[in-house]
Design a protein around this motif. Structure first.
Motif, PDB file in Angstrom:
ATOM      1  N   PRO A   1      52.787  90.747  46.240  1.00  0.00           N
ATOM      2  CA  PRO A   1      53.536  90.007  47.269  1.00  0.00           C
ATOM      3  C   PRO A   1      53.996  90.849  48.451  1.00  0.00           C
ATOM      4  CG  PRO A   1      54.963  90.480  45.416  1.00  0.00           C
ATOM      5  CD  PRO A   1      53.603  91.015  45.037  1.00  0.00           C
ATOM      6  N   ILE A   2      53.043  91.343  49.196  1.00  0.00           N
ATOM      7  CA  ILE A   2      53.338  92.099  50.413  1.00  0.00           C
ATOM      8  C   ILE A   2      52.943  91.236  51.607  1.00  0.00           C
ATOM      9  CG2 ILE A   2      52.719  94.128  51.776  1.00  0.00           C
ATOM     10  CD1 ILE A   2      52.304  95.580  49.075  1.00  0.00           C
ATOM     11  N   LEU A   3      53.907  90.989  52.485  1.00  0.00           N
ATOM     12  CA  LEU A   3      53.644  90.245  53.714  1.00  0.00           C
ATOM     13  C   LEU A   3      52.766  91.111  54.616  1.00  0.00           C
ATOM     14  CD1 LEU A   3      54.744  87.475  54.792  1.00  0.00           C
ATOM     15  CD2 LEU A   3      56.387  88.812  56.125  1.00  0.00           C
ATOM     16  N   HIS A   4      51.816  90.513  55.322  1.00  0.00           N
ATOM     17  CA  HIS A   4      50.832  91.338  56.028  1.00  0.00           C
ATOM     18  C   HIS A   4      50.276  90.624  57.253  1.00  0.00           C
ATOM     19  CE1 HIS A   4      47.532  88.867  54.383  1.00  0.00           C
ATOM     20  NE2 HIS A   4      48.333  88.760  53.338  1.00  0.00           N
ATOM     21  N   SER A   5      49.654  91.413  58.106  1.00  0.00           N
ATOM     22  CA  SER A   5      49.121  90.906  59.372  1.00  0.00           C
ATOM     23  C   SER A   5      47.709  90.355  59.262  1.00  0.00           C
ATOM     24  CB  SER A   5      49.129  92.034  60.412  1.00  0.00           C
ATOM     25  OG  SER A   5      48.332  93.130  59.970  1.00  0.00           O
ATOM     26  N   ASP A   6      47.062  90.454  58.104  1.00  0.00           N
ATOM     27  CA  ASP A   6      45.682  89.987  57.980  1.00  0.00           C
ATOM     28  C   ASP A   6      45.564  88.479  58.131  1.00  0.00           C
ATOM     29  OD1 ASP A   6      45.181  92.613  57.550  1.00  0.00           O
ATOM     30  OD2 ASP A   6      44.480  92.418  55.489  1.00  0.00           O
ATOM     31  N   GLU A   7      46.694  87.797  58.157  1.00  0.00           N
ATOM     32  CA  GLU A   7      46.669  86.366  58.437  1.00  0.00           C
ATOM     33  C   GLU A   7      46.100  86.102  59.835  1.00  0.00           C
ATOM     34  OE1 GLU A   7      46.917  82.992  56.473  1.00  0.00           O
ATOM     35  OE2 GLU A   7      47.964  84.735  55.673  1.00  0.00           O
ATOM     36  N   GLY A   8      46.182  87.104  60.704  1.00  0.00           N
ATOM     37  CA  GLY A   8      45.580  86.959  62.029  1.00  0.00           C
ATOM     38  C   GLY A   8      44.082  86.711  61.960  1.00  0.00           C
ATOM     39  N   PHE A   9      43.402  87.302  60.973  1.00  0.00           N
ATOM     40  CA  PHE A   9      41.975  87.043  60.798  1.00  0.00           C
ATOM     41  C   PHE A   9      41.722  85.553  60.544  1.00  0.00           C
ATOM     42  CE2 PHE A   9      41.819  91.551  58.913  1.00  0.00           C
ATOM     43  CZ  PHE A   9      41.420  92.115  60.114  1.00  0.00           C
ATOM     44  N   ARG A  10      42.594  84.943  59.739  1.00  0.00           N
ATOM     45  CA  ARG A  10      42.411  83.519  59.426  1.00  0.00           C
ATOM     46  C   ARG A  10      42.582  82.672  60.685  1.00  0.00           C
ATOM     47  NH1 ARG A  10      45.542  79.051  56.512  1.00  0.00           N
ATOM     48  NH2 ARG A  10      47.410  80.225  57.018  1.00  0.00           N
ATOM     49  N   LEU A  11      43.528  83.052  61.546  1.00  0.00           N
ATOM     50  CA  LEU A  11      43.728  82.302  62.786  1.00  0.00           C
ATOM     51  C   LEU A  11      42.517  82.425  63.708  1.00  0.00           C
ATOM     52  CD1 LEU A  11      47.430  83.272  63.600  1.00  0.00           C
ATOM     53  CD2 LEU A  11      46.602  81.277  62.338  1.00  0.00           C
ATOM     54  N   LEU A  12      41.865  83.585  63.699  1.00  0.00           N
ATOM     55  CA  LEU A  12      40.751  83.830  64.610  1.00  0.00           C
ATOM     56  C   LEU A  12      39.411  83.371  64.047  1.00  0.00           C
ATOM     57  CD1 LEU A  12      39.776  84.997  67.283  1.00  0.00           C
ATOM     58  CD2 LEU A  12      39.709  87.266  66.215  1.00  0.00           C
ATOM     59  N   PHE A  13      39.217  83.472  62.730  1.00  0.00           N
ATOM     60  CA  PHE A  13      37.911  83.185  62.145  1.00  0.00           C
ATOM     61  C   PHE A  13      37.915  82.007  61.168  1.00  0.00           C
ATOM     62  CE2 PHE A  13      37.564  87.615  63.439  1.00  0.00           C
ATOM     63  CZ  PHE A  13      36.291  87.673  63.989  1.00  0.00           C
ATOM     64  N   GLY A  14      39.092  81.562  60.738  1.00  0.00           N
ATOM     65  CA  GLY A  14      39.151  80.531  59.716  1.00  0.00           C
ATOM     66  C   GLY A  14      39.471  79.160  60.266  1.00  0.00           C
ATOM     67  N   GLN A  15      39.781  78.250  59.339  1.00  0.00           N
ATOM     68  CA  GLN A  15      40.136  76.878  59.688  1.00  0.00           C
ATOM     69  C   GLN A  15      41.418  76.497  58.950  1.00  0.00           C
ATOM     70  OE1 GLN A  15      36.771  74.281  58.989  1.00  0.00           O
ATOM     71  NE2 GLN A  15      35.565  75.206  60.623  1.00  0.00           N
ATOM     72  N   PRO A  16      42.557  77.077  59.355  1.00  0.00           N
ATOM     73  CA  PRO A  16      43.816  76.767  58.671  1.00  0.00           C
ATOM     74  C   PRO A  16      44.224  75.315  58.871  1.00  0.00           C
ATOM     75  CG  PRO A  16      44.216  78.102  60.627  1.00  0.00           C
ATOM     76  CD  PRO A  16      42.734  78.058  60.436  1.00  0.00           C
ATOM     77  N   ASP A  17      44.970  74.814  57.918  1.00  0.00           N
ATOM     78  CA  ASP A  17      45.423  73.430  57.949  1.00  0.00           C
ATOM     79  C   ASP A  17      46.326  73.189  59.158  1.00  0.00           C
ATOM     80  OD1 ASP A  17      47.935  71.547  56.643  1.00  0.00           O
ATOM     81  OD2 ASP A  17      45.883  70.774  56.610  1.00  0.00           O
ATOM     82  N   ALA A  18      46.012  72.154  59.934  1.00  0.00           N
ATOM     83  CA  ALA A  18      46.761  71.886  61.163  1.00  0.00           C
ATOM     84  C   ALA A  18      48.220  71.567  60.888  1.00  0.00           C
ATOM     85  CB  ALA A  18      46.105  70.736  61.928  1.00  0.00           C
TER      86      ALA A  18
END
Length: 682
Positions: free
Chosen positions: A514-531
């Motif tokens: 459970p380490i909070l991290h910046s890799d969520e930025g990859f999901r915003l740029l390359f993924g399809q997160p739930d609106a």
């Protein structure tokens, strides 16, 4: 009322902008020269034709002179014994230096500098591969066969040797312009002729390694690139037709991940030839099985590697395939060029048909796609943790956080599984649908890729679920408060709702770390997160540190507040992938937010959350403008705010930062939101 600029500032501005005012022919023929002061180190960069060099003069109590060359990822360094008092270098000039030795050109630089030292004692000189110099910097040792014996000629002390295989090698000569060299036992000392005088030195540094071919500035960037002169200069120094360099001084060669991510983020601002040269360099280094090369051993480091492994004296490059994330970056980055960029679409068929060492670039791309397809099958059949993409056996790292503690001693990285794999599968499907791959596929291969491409949604949904972490209000408040107290920083406003985020990795048993991290930025740029959820997820992520990732000095890449207290010291502000700021991770987050805000399915509340996060991020980016081209930086908390601390500058950090990092130049292709542009206007 008009303010008059002081003469010193006026001259500085003229010096910065004069190159842009020169006629094109003059700009192209003039040497690229610029400097970056970072912490205690003065960095001077020089590039002209076949010569490219990066000089570092390190002040303080651990003086050092080092020159790194993109040619062969080579360098020379001179380390001195610790000084009794703080020393300071002043650099006067840097010019090109070419010597013909044994009929071969050795290229480098000559620098004139001074240092306010009553006496300097040489600890050691190291000549050869930058990889060897890096090891000496960290461990104070190098292969004994690479040692060079100094020779005194009047006021000049020179270290010179051939490469281990007999090829042209390396030289370093230091001339005392107002002092003398003396040998005291097995040590060489340097002191001025008159007590109290600064030592004036002339430094000649040379390499005989094969030079690279730099891009002309007009062939590198288009008119969409911003006018940030330092970023333009850093990018130009790191860009060559053969490959892009990851960063200088420590990574003056190809790195697959760095190349791919930099190409993707810089793509709108790059000329087509530059994009395709970069993609071609990755395709040229694929393994027979389709894996992307992470790094390469070249020059003398390749010779050392062959000597160790088979007793040979070959300089044939050796490629490292130990990382797992870059294998899945290649398809979405390639698709971004060949399918999404109009310039790339127009050139796509020609690009794929280009020859590449006995095959075509399209053949190489298909090898990678087949590798991805094979790696996706087990999890699609049974979506459980043991079927995720894991680090390779015996490895502690396998993605961009490539230090031993980077993903908290995990085995299954979040970004590789929840972002890169589904993005890779979607890119695969898009490339198939385009028809571009038809000349390179058999019927059975086409079917294999078609089946794999259909797995993208399953991978994104099911892999993300395995990394889910939730903390209730009371637990989150307690953990953040305790962690803040341990750091000596204020705790932000208490949490009012539960916190949800994705773990940085899963451990070997499939449990979230459970380490909070910046890799969520990859999901915003390359993924399809739930609106419906993306706004809340981003808002939680970009809370003020230590509840979230945001500080006045930038966005930290990891926050261990929600992990056990025993984990906290491993993710300190001194750790390479700890609570530190990496420029390119901020760029990924900025580009990802921009992409999400372009969606048409967002509610007004979600759009507002994303816009608020975007403004918060860009204010922090501008606040650290002085280190914008650096690889990373840390922070200190004083006077009621987080302040930038150059990484490695004070000797307390576990490594040091590059002053010029490829993926830190990507802001040339990014623009802040309008309100931030207005705030930044003087």
């Amino acid at each position: 009322m008009h303010r008059r600029l002081p003469w010193s500032r006026l001259l500085l501005l003229l010096g910065l902008w004069l190159p842009l005012a020169l006629p094109l022919a003059a700009r192209e023929s003039a040497p690229l020269q610029f400097r970056i002061s970072e912490g205690r180190t003065e960095n001077a960069f020089y590039q002209h034709g076949a010569t490219a060099a990066h000089l570092l003069l390190t002040s303080g109590d651990k003086p050092r002179v080092l020159v790194a060359f993109p040619a062969g990822n080579s360098g020379v360094g001179l380390w001195f014994e610790d000084a009794a008092a703080t020393l300071h270098w002043d650099l006067a000039s840097v010019s090109e230096r070419v010597e013909t030795l044994q009929g071969k050109p050795w290229r480098g630089i000559r620098a004139d500098a001074s240092v306010n030292a009553p006496r300097l004692v040489v600890r050691d000189a190291v000549l050869g591969s930058v990889r060897v110099l890096r090891d000496y910097q960290l461990l104070q040792k190098y292969p004994p066969e690479t040692a060079a014996t100094p020779r005194l000629h009047g006021r000049s002390l020179r270290w010179q040797r051939q490469r281990l295989d007999g090829a042209p090698g390396y030289a370093l000569e230091v001339t005392a312009l107002n002092g003398s060299w003396r040998q005291e036992g097995d040590r060489w000392t340097l002191q001025p002729e008159q007590t109290g005088q600064p030592l004036r030195l002339r430094i000649d540094a040379l390499t005989g390694e094969t030079p690279l071919t730099p891009f002309a500035a007009t062939h590198l960037l288009n008119d969409q690139a911003s006018n940030d002169l330092r970023s333009r200069q850093a990018l130009q120094f790191l860009s060559y037709h053969e490959k892009f360099l990851a960063g200088s001084w420590r990574f003056d060669t190809y790195f697959g991940r760095d190349t791919l991510m930099s190409l993707r983020l810089l793509m709108p601002a790059l000329q087509p030839q530059a994009v395709e040269s970069g993609l071609g360099s990755v395709l040229a280094r694929l393994s027979a099985g389709g894996e992307v090369a992470h790094e390469e051993d070249i020059g003398e480091f390749a010779v050392l590697r062959h000597r160790k492994e088979n007793g040979g004296n070959s300089a044939t490059p050796v490629f490292d395939y130990a990382m797992v994330d870059d294998d899945f970056m290649l398809p979405p980055v390639t698709a971004a060029w060949l399918l999404e960029d109009p310039r790339g679409r127009a050139r796509a068929a020609q690009f794929l048909a280009t020859g590449l060492g006995g095959e075509r670039q399209g053949d190489a791309l298909v090898r990678n796609l087949l590798f991805v397809a094979g790696a996706s099958a087990d999890f699609a059949r049974e979506p459980v943790a043991r079927h995720l993409i894991a680090l390779k056996p015996g490895r502690d790292a396998g993605q961009w956080r490539d230090s031993n503690e980077g993903i908290g001693r995990g085995r299954y990285p979040y970004d590789v599984n929840a972002v890169w794999m589904p993005a890779s599968l979607r890119a695969m499907a898009g490339l198939l649908d385009s028809g571009l791959l038809q000349p390179y596929l058999s019927a059975s291969q086409q079917q294999t890729l078609r089946e794999a491409g259909a797995r993208a949604a399953l991978w994104e949904r099911e892999a993300s679920r395995l990394f889910a972490v939730e903390r209730g209000v009371a637990t989150a408040r307690h953990q953040v408060g305790t962690y803040a107290a341990s750091l000596g920083v204020p705790a932000p406003a208490p949490a009012t709702q539960s916190l949800r985020f994705h773990a940085i990795a899963l451990d070997g048993e499939g449990r979230p770390i459970p380490i909070l991290h910046s890799d969520e930025g990859f999901r915003l740029l390359f993924g399809q997160p739930d609106a419906a959820q993306v706004g809340a997820d981003v808002a939680a992520l970009l809370q003020p540190f230590p509840a979230g990732l945001m500080t006045d000095a930038g966005m930290v890449v990891a926050n261990p507040a929600y992990a056990d207290a025993g984990v906290w010291p491993r993710f300190s502000a001194h750790a390479y992938h700890g609570t530190v700021i990496w420029a390119w991770q901020q760029a990924v987050m900025a580009a990802g937010l921009q992409r999400q805000l372009a969606r048409t399915d967002l509610s007004p509340a979600t759009r507002q959350q994303l816009q608020t996060a975007q403004s918060t991020l860009w204010r922090a980016i501008h606040a650290a403008d002085a280190v914008r081209t650096s690889e990373l930086w840390s922070w200190t908390y004083r006077d009621g705010r987080y302040q930038v601390e150059p990484f490695g500058a004070q000797g307390a950090h576990e490594d040091e930062s590059n002053a010029a990092q490829l993926w830190s130049t990507v802001f040339l292709a990014l623009s802040p939101p309008p309100e931030i542009k207005t705030e930044a206007t003087p």
